[in-house]
Design a protein around this motif. Structure first.
Motif, PDB file in Angstrom:
ATOM      1  N   THR A   1       0.866  -1.167   0.000  1.00 24.55           N
ATOM      2  CA  THR A   1       0.000   0.000   0.000  1.00 24.55           C
ATOM      3  C   THR A   1       0.906   1.221   0.000  1.00 24.55           C
ATOM      4  OG1 THR A   1      -1.722  -1.133   1.238  1.00 24.55           O
ATOM      5  CG2 THR A   1      -1.752   1.257   1.321  1.00 24.55           C
TER       6      THR A   1
ATOM      7  N   ILE B   1       1.448   5.407   0.503  1.00 27.77           N
ATOM      8  CA  ILE B   1       0.918   6.599   1.157  1.00 27.77           C
ATOM      9  C   ILE B   1       1.881   7.753   0.908  1.00 27.77           C
ATOM     10  CG2 ILE B   1       0.201   7.664   3.334  1.00 27.77           C
ATOM     11  CD1 ILE B   1      -0.128   4.805   4.444  1.00 27.77           C
TER      12      ILE B   1
ATOM     13  N   VAL C   1     -10.679   7.369   1.570  1.00 26.34           N
ATOM     14  CA  VAL C   1      -9.755   7.636   2.660  1.00 26.34           C
ATOM     15  C   VAL C   1      -8.978   6.358   2.970  1.00 26.34           C
ATOM     16  CG1 VAL C   1      -9.556   8.208   5.113  1.00 26.34           C
ATOM     17  CG2 VAL C   1     -11.130   9.461   3.678  1.00 26.34           C
ATOM     18  N   PRO C   2      -7.639   6.404   2.890  1.00 30.72           N
ATOM     19  CA  PRO C   2      -6.861   5.198   3.173  1.00 30.72           C
ATOM     20  C   PRO C   2      -7.040   4.763   4.623  1.00 30.72           C
ATOM     21  CG  PRO C   2      -5.457   6.983   2.356  1.00 30.72           C
ATOM     22  CD  PRO C   2      -6.817   7.540   2.565  1.00 30.72           C
ATOM     23  N   ARG C   3      -7.240   3.477   4.784  1.00 31.65           N
ATOM     24  CA  ARG C   3      -7.375   2.922   6.134  1.00 31.65           C
ATOM     25  C   ARG C   3      -6.619   1.600   6.153  1.00 31.65           C
ATOM     26  NH1 ARG C   3     -13.243   2.568   7.492  1.00 31.65           N
ATOM     27  NH2 ARG C   3     -13.192   0.541   6.507  1.00 31.65           N
TER      28      ARG C   3
ATOM     29  N   ARG D   1      -5.615   8.436  13.795  1.00 30.84           N
ATOM     30  CA  ARG D   1      -5.229   9.154  12.585  1.00 30.84           C
ATOM     31  C   ARG D   1      -3.716   9.295  12.625  1.00 30.84           C
ATOM     32  NH1 ARG D   1      -8.344  11.356   8.961  1.00 30.84           N
ATOM     33  NH2 ARG D   1     -10.128  11.530  10.336  1.00 30.84           N
TER      34      ARG D   1
ATOM     35  N   VAL E   1      -3.926   9.439   7.286  1.00 30.19           N
ATOM     36  CA  VAL E   1      -4.262   8.033   7.113  1.00 30.19           C
ATOM     37  C   VAL E   1      -4.855   7.491   8.402  1.00 30.19           C
ATOM     38  CG1 VAL E   1      -3.260   5.733   6.802  1.00 30.19           C
ATOM     39  CG2 VAL E   1      -2.543   7.613   5.346  1.00 30.19           C
TER      40      VAL E   1
ATOM     41  N   ILE F   1      -5.455   4.472  10.837  1.00 33.77           N
ATOM     42  CA  ILE F   1      -4.835   3.206  11.206  1.00 33.77           C
ATOM     43  C   ILE F   1      -5.749   2.484  12.189  1.00 33.77           C
ATOM     44  CG2 ILE F   1      -2.813   2.079  12.227  1.00 33.77           C
ATOM     45  CD1 ILE F   1      -2.106   3.676   9.717  1.00 33.77           C
TER      46      ILE F   1
END
Length: 144
Positions: free
Chosen positions: A9, A11, A89-91, A130, A135, A137
Motif C-alpha cells: 500500500t 501513502i 480515505v486510506p485505512r 489518525r 491516514v 490506522i
C-alpha cells in the motif's frame, strides 16, 4: 489471470522521517529506501518532473508492506483530514498485542484516537487512530 497477492500500500506524506518513525513505533521494520524519478516515473504517475523519496516498511512477518513517499517535485497537493466514512480515505488495519500500549506509544508521534477503543463481544478490542497524512490506522487486539 487472478490476483496473486497484495504487494504493498502506498501513502504520500509530507514529513517522511516522521511517517517512518510512526510506523516503526507501530512495529513495522524498514525494508529499504530510494529516491526515484525520471521518464519512467513521469510516465507511470502521469506527472512531469517527478522526484520522490520513498521508504518501504514491512510487518514483522514479512507479508505486509507500506510504501511511504514524499515528492520533491512536482509540488504535493494537500491531503484532507476526512472522516472515517469518506470514500477513498486510506485505512490500514494491524493486529497488535496491546491496543492501549500501542496508542500510548503512537500518541508521542502525533497519533489521535478517532473515536474510542470499542470491544466487539469476546472477539477483539478495536480502535482507529489518525496517522501521517491523515491516514486512518486500525488497531485490533484479539481476545481469547
Amino acid at each position: 489471470m487472478t490476483v496473486r497477492r497484495l504487494d504493498h500500500t502506498g501513502i504520500v506524506v509530507e514529513d517522511l522521517a516522521a511517517a517512518v518513525a510512526f510506523f516503526v513505533e507501530l512495529g513495522l521494520e524498514v525494508e529499504g529506501e530510494a529516491t526515484v524519478g525520471g521518464p519512467w516515473a513521469d510516465e507511470l504517475l502521469a506527472l512531469d518532473g517527478v522526484l520522490a523519496d520513498m521508504v518501504v516498511v514491512r510487518t514483522p512477518d514479512g507479508h505486509g508492506r507500506v510504501e511511504l513517499s514524499t515528492f520533491r517535485s512536482p509540488a504535493q497537493a494537500a491531503a484532507p483530514n476526512a472522516p472515517v466514512n469518506a470514500p477513498g480515505v486510506p485505512r490500514l488495519t494491524f493486529v497488535v498485542d496491546d491496543v492501549d500500549d500501542v496508542l500510548r506509544r503512537l500518541r508521542a508521534h502525533g497519533a489521535e484516537l478517532v473515536g474510542a477503543v470499542a470491544r466487539y463481544e469476546d472477539v477483539c478490542r478495536y480502535g482507529y487512530v489518525r496517522g501521517p497524512a491523515g491516514v486512518i490506522i486500525g488497531l485490533v487486539e484479539e481476545l481469547g
